[in-house]
Design a protein around this motif. Structure first.
Motif, PDB file in Angstrom:
ATOM      1  N   SER A 108       0.796  -1.223   0.000  1.00 53.45           N
ATOM      2  CA  SER A 108       0.000   0.000   0.000  1.00 53.45           C
ATOM      3  C   SER A 108       0.833   1.280   0.000  1.00 53.45           C
ATOM      4  O   SER A 108       0.328   2.338  -0.379  1.00 53.45           O
ATOM      5  N   VAL A 109       2.088   1.209   0.418  1.00 55.04           N
ATOM      6  CA  VAL A 109       2.949   2.391   0.428  1.00 55.04           C
ATOM      7  C   VAL A 109       3.880   2.325  -0.784  1.00 55.04           C
ATOM      8  O   VAL A 109       4.676   1.395  -0.924  1.00 55.04           O
ATOM      9  N   ALA A 110       3.771   3.295  -1.672  1.00 50.14           N
ATOM     10  CA  ALA A 110       4.514   3.295  -2.945  1.00 50.14           C
ATOM     11  C   ALA A 110       6.021   3.390  -2.745  1.00 50.14           C
ATOM     12  O   ALA A 110       6.508   3.809  -1.691  1.00 50.14           O
ATOM     13  N   LEU A 111       6.759   2.994  -3.776  1.00 51.89           N
ATOM     14  CA  LEU A 111       8.207   3.228  -3.800  1.00 51.89           C
ATOM     15  C   LEU A 111       8.422   4.736  -3.870  1.00 51.89           C
ATOM     16  O   LEU A 111       7.686   5.445  -4.550  1.00 51.89           O
ATOM     17  N   ASP A 112       9.448   5.226  -3.181  1.00 54.53           N
ATOM     18  CA  ASP A 112       9.663   6.663  -3.059  1.00 54.53           C
ATOM     19  C   ASP A 112      11.129   6.983  -3.311  1.00 54.53           C
ATOM     20  O   ASP A 112      12.010   6.239  -2.901  1.00 54.53           O
ATOM     21  N   GLY A 116       9.794  13.170  -3.049  1.00 54.30           N
ATOM     22  CA  GLY A 116       8.365  13.331  -3.264  1.00 54.30           C
ATOM     23  C   GLY A 116       7.839  12.605  -4.496  1.00 54.30           C
ATOM     24  O   GLY A 116       6.640  12.615  -4.751  1.00 54.30           O
ATOM     25  N   ASN A 117       8.696  12.007  -5.291  1.00 57.04           N
ATOM     26  CA  ASN A 117       8.265  11.241  -6.461  1.00 57.04           C
ATOM     27  C   ASN A 117       8.043   9.784  -6.058  1.00 57.04           C
ATOM     28  O   ASN A 117       8.813   9.225  -5.265  1.00 57.04           O
ATOM     29  N   GLY A 171      15.711   8.677 -10.721  1.00 59.28           N
ATOM     30  CA  GLY A 171      15.995   8.597  -9.286  1.00 59.28           C
ATOM     31  C   GLY A 171      16.110   7.167  -8.824  1.00 59.28           C
ATOM     32  O   GLY A 171      15.892   6.217  -9.589  1.00 59.28           O
ATOM     33  N   ASN A 172      16.465   7.013  -7.582  1.00 57.01           N
ATOM     34  CA  ASN A 172      16.539   5.707  -6.937  1.00 57.01           C
ATOM     35  C   ASN A 172      15.329   5.579  -6.018  1.00 57.01           C
ATOM     36  O   ASN A 172      15.260   6.249  -4.986  1.00 57.01           O
TER      37      ASN A 172
END
Length: 184
Positions: A108-112, A116-117, A171-172
């Protein structure tokens, strides 16, 4: 001095024997020349237990890395594990007969990227081998991946891939999926 030590050893030995012999309960039989029989009861207690492994065994959490070198839409990118490839998966259950065991994933928690992306986990899928099912993460807290019935030892593997069909900022990106094995 030597006599005192021997006396204490004898007293301790006798005390231990008396304690031991008073706690033993067994059926006995005696009699004439014929055969004699006695009974001895056994009990095996097996508690309900669950065991889950996704990744290599041990305390280290494996990381799946996708090196995206092509533009979106040119094909999926295979993941490479910091542990074993393919990723080993094992779900073991010792439960009451008729019980259902459920393997779920929380994506449920996106890759970040820390700026903020984000990239939703729905961009990642897996091909399963062995006793498990293939699928794609659906960004929920309790996605059902597999169900099993009764006590079982399920073994298999996951090969992960990143769909690479959407343009994201460079980004990583990092994130965690939490797997849970449960039984009511």
């Amino acid at each position: 001095m030597m006599k005192l030590v021997r006396i204490l050893v004898v007293i301790l030995s006798l005390t231990g024997f008396l304690c031991y012999s008073s706690s033993v309960n067994a059926e006995s039989s005696s009699g004439g020349a014929g055969p004699l029989s006695v009974r001895l009861d056994f009990a095996v207690n097996i508690p309900s237990q669950l065991f889950l492994q996704v990744g290599t065994a041990g305390a280290t959490v494996d990381t799946i890395t996708f090196d995206v070198l092509d533009v979106p839409g040119t094909g999926a990118v295979a993941g490479v594990s910091s542990g074993a490839n393919p990723v080993p998966v094992r779900a073991v259950s010792t439960v009451n007969a008729g019980s259902t065991i459920t393997l779920t994933a929380d994506s449920s928690v996106a890759l970040d990227d820390g700026l903020g992306n984000t990239i939703p986990f729905s961009e990642i899928s897996w091909a399963a081998g062995g006793d498990f099912s293939s699928g794609t993460f659906n960004e929920t807290a309790a996605q059902v991946l597999d169900t099993f019935t009764d006590s079982s030892d399920n073994n298999g593997t996951y090969l992960f891939s990143y769909v690479n069909d959407t343009q994201y900022s460079a980004g990583n990106y990092a994130g965690t999926v939490v797997y849970t094995l449960s039984s009511p």
